[in-house]
Design a protein around this motif. Structure first.
Motif, PDB file in Angstrom:
ATOM      1  N   PHE A 173       0.790  -1.229   0.000  1.00 22.54           N
ATOM      2  CA  PHE A 173       0.000   0.000   0.000  1.00 22.54           C
ATOM      3  C   PHE A 173       0.822   1.280   0.000  1.00 22.54           C
ATOM      4  CE2 PHE A 173       0.712  -1.109   4.370  1.00 22.54           C
ATOM      5  CZ  PHE A 173       0.762   0.072   5.097  1.00 22.54           C
ATOM      6  N   VAL A 174       2.128   1.187   0.239  1.00 22.10           N
ATOM      7  CA  VAL A 174       3.015   2.351   0.156  1.00 22.10           C
ATOM      8  C   VAL A 174       4.269   1.961  -0.623  1.00 22.10           C
ATOM      9  CG1 VAL A 174       4.372   4.073   1.402  1.00 22.10           C
ATOM     10  CG2 VAL A 174       2.217   3.270   2.373  1.00 22.10           C
ATOM     11  N   LYS A 175       4.623   2.760  -1.606  1.00 20.68           N
ATOM     12  CA  LYS A 175       5.864   2.565  -2.351  1.00 20.68           C
ATOM     13  C   LYS A 175       6.775   3.764  -2.125  1.00 20.68           C
ATOM     14  CE  LYS A 175       4.746  -1.257  -4.687  1.00 20.68           C
ATOM     15  NZ  LYS A 175       5.435  -2.553  -4.471  1.00 20.68           N
ATOM     16  N   LEU A 176       8.062   3.486  -1.909  1.00 19.94           N
ATOM     17  CA  LEU A 176       9.067   4.531  -1.746  1.00 19.94           C
ATOM     18  C   LEU A 176      10.055   4.456  -2.906  1.00 19.94           C
ATOM     19  CD1 LEU A 176      10.737   6.699  -0.217  1.00 19.94           C
ATOM     20  CD2 LEU A 176      11.820   4.821   1.041  1.00 19.94           C
ATOM     21  N   TYR A 177      10.346   5.617  -3.494  1.00 19.91           N
ATOM     22  CA  TYR A 177      11.332   5.715  -4.567  1.00 19.91           C
ATOM     23  C   TYR A 177      12.404   6.725  -4.171  1.00 19.91           C
ATOM     24  CZ  TYR A 177       7.932   3.334  -7.582  1.00 19.91           C
ATOM     25  OH  TYR A 177       7.051   2.428  -8.120  1.00 19.91           O
ATOM     26  N   ARG A 178      13.665   6.311  -4.284  1.00 16.87           N
ATOM     27  CA  ARG A 178      14.781   7.227  -4.066  1.00 16.87           C
ATOM     28  C   ARG A 178      15.230   7.762  -5.421  1.00 16.87           C
ATOM     29  NH1 ARG A 178      18.818   4.611   0.425  1.00 16.87           N
ATOM     30  NH2 ARG A 178      19.730   6.682   0.181  1.00 16.87           N
ATOM     31  N   VAL A 179      15.560   9.057  -5.476  1.00 16.32           N
ATOM     32  CA  VAL A 179      15.934   9.698  -6.741  1.00 16.32           C
ATOM     33  C   VAL A 179      17.382  10.176  -6.650  1.00 16.32           C
ATOM     34  CG1 VAL A 179      15.359  11.499  -8.398  1.00 16.32           C
ATOM     35  CG2 VAL A 179      13.541  10.401  -7.060  1.00 16.32           C
ATOM     36  N   PRO A 180      18.323   9.444  -7.233  1.00 15.65           N
ATOM     37  CA  PRO A 180      19.732   9.842  -7.187  1.00 15.65           C
ATOM     38  C   PRO A 180      19.956  11.205  -7.836  1.00 15.65           C
ATOM     39  CG  PRO A 180      19.496   7.573  -7.967  1.00 15.65           C
ATOM     40  CD  PRO A 180      18.129   8.175  -7.945  1.00 15.65           C
ATOM     41  N   GLY A 181      20.776  12.015  -7.203  1.00 16.96           N
ATOM     42  CA  GLY A 181      21.149  13.308  -7.770  1.00 16.96           C
ATOM     43  C   GLY A 181      20.170  14.425  -7.532  1.00 16.96           C
ATOM     44  N   MET A 182      18.941  14.104  -7.120  1.00 19.01           N
ATOM     45  CA  MET A 182      17.917  15.139  -6.978  1.00 19.01           C
ATOM     46  C   MET A 182      18.056  15.862  -5.651  1.00 19.01           C
ATOM     47  SD  MET A 182      13.741  14.886  -7.315  1.00 19.01           S
ATOM     48  CE  MET A 182      13.300  14.637  -5.578  1.00 19.01           C
ATOM     49  N   PRO A 183      18.096  17.200  -5.662  1.00 21.96           N
ATOM     50  CA  PRO A 183      18.122  17.970  -4.404  1.00 21.96           C
ATOM     51  C   PRO A 183      16.700  18.174  -3.880  1.00 21.96           C
ATOM     52  CG  PRO A 183      18.457  19.425  -6.283  1.00 21.96           C
ATOM     53  CD  PRO A 183      18.295  18.032  -6.840  1.00 21.96           C
ATOM     54  N   HIS A 184      16.356  19.383  -3.450  1.00 27.34           N
ATOM     55  CA  HIS A 184      15.025  19.636  -2.872  1.00 27.34           C
ATOM     56  C   HIS A 184      14.060  20.024  -3.989  1.00 27.34           C
ATOM     57  CE1 HIS A 184      12.447  20.027   0.564  1.00 27.34           C
ATOM     58  NE2 HIS A 184      12.088  21.255   0.229  1.00 27.34           N
ATOM     59  N   GLY A 185      13.586  19.039  -4.714  1.00 25.20           N
ATOM     60  CA  GLY A 185      12.711  19.252  -5.853  1.00 25.20           C
ATOM     61  C   GLY A 185      13.350  18.757  -7.128  1.00 25.20           C
ATOM     62  N   ALA A 186      12.526  18.572  -8.157  1.00 27.34           N
ATOM     63  CA  ALA A 186      13.018  18.056  -9.430  1.00 27.34           C
ATOM     64  C   ALA A 186      14.073  18.988 -10.009  1.00 27.34           C
ATOM     65  CB  ALA A 186      11.857  17.894 -10.400  1.00 27.34           C
ATOM     66  N   GLY A 187      15.201  18.421 -10.420  1.00 35.46           N
ATOM     67  CA  GLY A 187      16.291  19.203 -10.977  1.00 35.46           C
ATOM     68  C   GLY A 187      17.622  18.666 -10.522  1.00 35.46           C
ATOM     69  N   GLY A 188      18.658  19.504 -10.630  1.00 34.25           N
ATOM     70  CA  GLY A 188      19.988  19.058 -10.273  1.00 34.25           C
ATOM     71  C   GLY A 188      20.504  18.039 -11.271  1.00 34.25           C
ATOM     72  N   PRO A 189      21.635  17.395 -10.963  1.00 33.13           N
ATOM     73  CA  PRO A 189      22.210  16.395 -11.868  1.00 33.13           C
ATOM     74  C   PRO A 189      21.446  15.075 -11.783  1.00 33.13           C
ATOM     75  CG  PRO A 189      23.551  16.545  -9.901  1.00 33.13           C
ATOM     76  CD  PRO A 189      22.483  17.610  -9.770  1.00 33.13           C
ATOM     77  N   SER A 190      20.170  15.121 -12.169  1.00 33.67           N
ATOM     78  CA  SER A 190      19.305  13.949 -12.036  1.00 33.67           C
ATOM     79  C   SER A 190      18.351  13.873 -13.219  1.00 33.67           C
ATOM     80  CB  SER A 190      18.487  14.019 -10.739  1.00 33.67           C
ATOM     81  OG  SER A 190      17.491  15.036 -10.833  1.00 33.67           O
ATOM     82  N   TYR A 191      17.699  12.748 -13.340  1.00 35.12           N
ATOM     83  CA  TYR A 191      16.645  12.584 -14.340  1.00 35.12           C
ATOM     84  C   TYR A 191      15.363  13.179 -13.754  1.00 35.12           C
ATOM     85  CZ  TYR A 191      19.801   9.417 -16.843  1.00 35.12           C
ATOM     86  OH  TYR A 191      20.862   8.892 -17.545  1.00 35.12           O
ATOM     87  N   ASP A 192      15.031  14.391 -14.210  1.00 36.07           N
ATOM     88  CA  ASP A 192      13.948  15.142 -13.573  1.00 36.07           C
ATOM     89  C   ASP A 192      12.624  15.069 -14.333  1.00 36.07           C
ATOM     90  OD1 ASP A 192      15.055  16.664 -15.669  1.00 36.07           O
ATOM     91  OD2 ASP A 192      14.353  18.536 -14.799  1.00 36.07           O
TER      92      ASP A 192
END
Length: 551
Positions: free
Chosen positions: A467-486
């Motif tokens: 009932f709960v899924k958690l996803y970690r986003v490598p490279g992402m700071p506080h919000g979509a962006g940074g050196p990450s797939y945003d």
């Protein structure tokens, strides 16, 4: 087992699936007394044509709950706006906003990826947004501390913490159903940062309220996380009293390159992404970046290393016990977003002091400790408050109560049971939640969210993922962006999970054209994996997500 990948075609299918409904009453009729639910005053209801920014014809409704006078003598109400699309898909979204709230952000329902044009309203959802029960501009005499001055009123704290959502949601849903003349099929809550916290609070306090909740980089331990602001400012100032000069942009690139050198290949590919953050914690040693002698290049001074290690360990009491959380090493620490929060904002009027040193200080002083502390409203005074804050000695104020504030800041802000969660009522209601969090978040530690999920999973017999899924986003700071797939979309899989029973798996992602910090990733695709799985390279050629797997 075939893995479900969410991409443009899947989103399009979901957009086309609902049967669209039209209004059963006129927009202006919502201002009449008979159309207004008890406990709300509609101040405006106007037909609003589509624009380039909001490409949906809709009825824009503005209103508020009854005024009240707070303990501080100020007038309070929950102000909101509700947008009702002409072509309605039968669904409703409560937009949880971030920061200190205090403003009615346009009710568009951003779905939290890097594509800002992708909103719930554009998808046909009715959307409500509020100021969480206070006006952030009501105290101009308090300068930069004014936005958090509502913390001197206990009820305003409660509304900010949990009361505004619980009060407004049934009123907003009643307005939606009166306007369209039919019941809402499914209700969702969407928010990030403090808005992500609102979502987790709703799952705990009002588990029947939302069929699905999307919680991005949630500050669910916000009062405790605010202690980190003091720790960081104190640590950086030991390197240089002018915090922005404690680490130059080049210094942070040295750190990012060091992390990449140690950790990039741990997931099976050197691709500019540290997907296995847990393995990186053991592999990266910041002391290896220390300069051998003064004047050396492409290295960090011993004082800089010590400051980074202090920050990384998180705030602690006199017994060296953790007061909030540790952090992870991620190359996104060199992003503009991380720098703006921790070291140097672009705001000239603040003397480019970091966001934590100005707005974070005002919140810690006036909202997250009891009793609230009057604090000056200049950048210098706010940063000085953090420099003088005795973390070991004053951290208990986060948990303190008194005759006026009968609930502590922790009671008000943190979801009940967050230290040992089970979300049994939310689970038993059949509701679903997706949480995602950037590994390079400078404000709320991803480690804290991971630890929360681990406890949730343990308390549900290893089946929290039902009932709960958690996803970690490598490279992402506080919000979509940074050196990450945003360029990602966690909302579509949430909707499919709620409405069709399709359990989310890997979520495909790309890079938005505007993300200049991810130029090295453009032209490739990535997979975000449900925790505890990690994105790993399979050895297959190509640049698409099919070269990766969740393992």
């Amino acid at each position: 087992m075939k893995r479900t990948l969410w991409c443009g075609a899947a989103v399009l299918a979901l957009l086309q699936a609902p049967t669209l409904a039209v209004a059963a009453t006129g927009c202006a009729d919502l201002t009449s007394g008979g159309a207004q639910p008890a406990g709300v005053e509609i101040t405006e209801a106007v037909e609003t044509p589509a624009t380039a920014d909001i490409p949906v014809d809709h009825c824009l409704v503005r209103g508020k709950t009854p005024d009240r006078v707070g303990a501080d003598g100020k007038t309070y109400a929950i102000r909101f706006e509700l947008r009702l699309p002409q072509a309605w898909n039968g669904r409703f979204v409560h937009q949880f906003n971030g920061g200190n709230d205090g403003a009615v952000v346009p009710a568009l329902g951003p779905v939290l990826g890097g594509n800002k044009a992708d909103t719930a309203l554009a998808r046909g959802y009715a959307v409500v947004s509020s100021d969480a029960g206070h006006d952030g501009k009501a105290n101009p005499d308090k300068g930069l501390a004014g936005g958090a001055a509502f913390g001197f009123d206990p009820q305003a704290r409660r509304d900010y913490g949990y009361g505004a959502v619980a009060t407004l949601n049934p009123l907003a849903e009643a307005l939606v159903e009166r306007y369209y003349g039919q019941k809402i099929a499914f209700s969702y809550g969407i928010g990030s940062s403090n808005g992500g916290r609102h979502g987790m609070v709703a799952a705990s306090r009002t588990p029947q309220m939302f069929d699905g909740i999307l919680s991005g980089y949630p500050g669910f331990n916000l009062p405790k996380a605010a202690l980190q602001h003091a720790l960081d400012v104190q640590a950086w100032s030991k390197v240089n009293p002018e915090i922005a000069k404690a680490f130059s942009r080049d210094d942070m690139q040295v750190l990012a390159k060091g992390i990449l050198n140690a950790c990039d290949a741990l997931d099976g590919a050197k691709d500019g992404i540290v997907a296995d953050a847990d393995a990186c914690e053991a592999a990266f040693k910041p002391e290896t970046l220390a300069c051998a002698k003064e004047g050396d290049k492409d290295c960090l001074s011993p004082a800089q290393i010590e400051a980074l290690v202090t920050s990384h360990k998180g705030p602690r009491n006199a017994k060296d016990e953790q007061l909030y959380s540790t952090w992870v090493w991620d190359p996104g620490m060199a992003s503009n977003n991380w720098r703006g929060w921790k070291l140097e904002s672009p705001v000239e009027a603040w003397g480019k002091r970091p966001i934590i040193g100005v707005m974070g200080a005002a919140s810690l002083a006036q909202v997250f400790t009891t009793p609230p502390t009057p604090v000056g409203g200049s950048p210098e005074e706010l940063q000085t408050f953090l420099l003088n804050f005795d973390i070991a000695g004053q951290a208990s104020k986060v948990l303190a109560k008194d005759a006026t504030f009968t609930e502590s800041a922790a009671d008000v802000m943190i979801p009940p049971g967050a230290d040992n969660p089970d979300l049994k009522a939310f689970r038993d209601a059949g509701h679903k939640m997706i949480v995602f969090h950037g590994n390079a978040d400078p404000v709320f530690s991803v480690v804290d969210t991971v630890n929360w999920y681990r406890k949730l999973d343990q308390n549900n017999g290893g089946k929290a993922g039902d009932f709960v899924k958690l996803y970690r986003v490598p490279g992402m700071p506080h919000g979509a962006g940074g050196p990450s797939y945003d360029d990602f979309d966690f909302f579509s899989p949430l909707v499919a999970w709620v409405e069709e029973g399709k359990v989310p798996g890997a979520v495909a992602a790309g890079v938005t054209p505007a993300n200049k910090e991810a130029e090295h990733l453009k032209g490739t695709r990535f997979l975000y994996c449900p925790y505890p799985q990690v994105t790993r390279a399979t050895g297959a050629a190509g640049t698409g997500e099919d070269r990766l797997a969740c393992q």
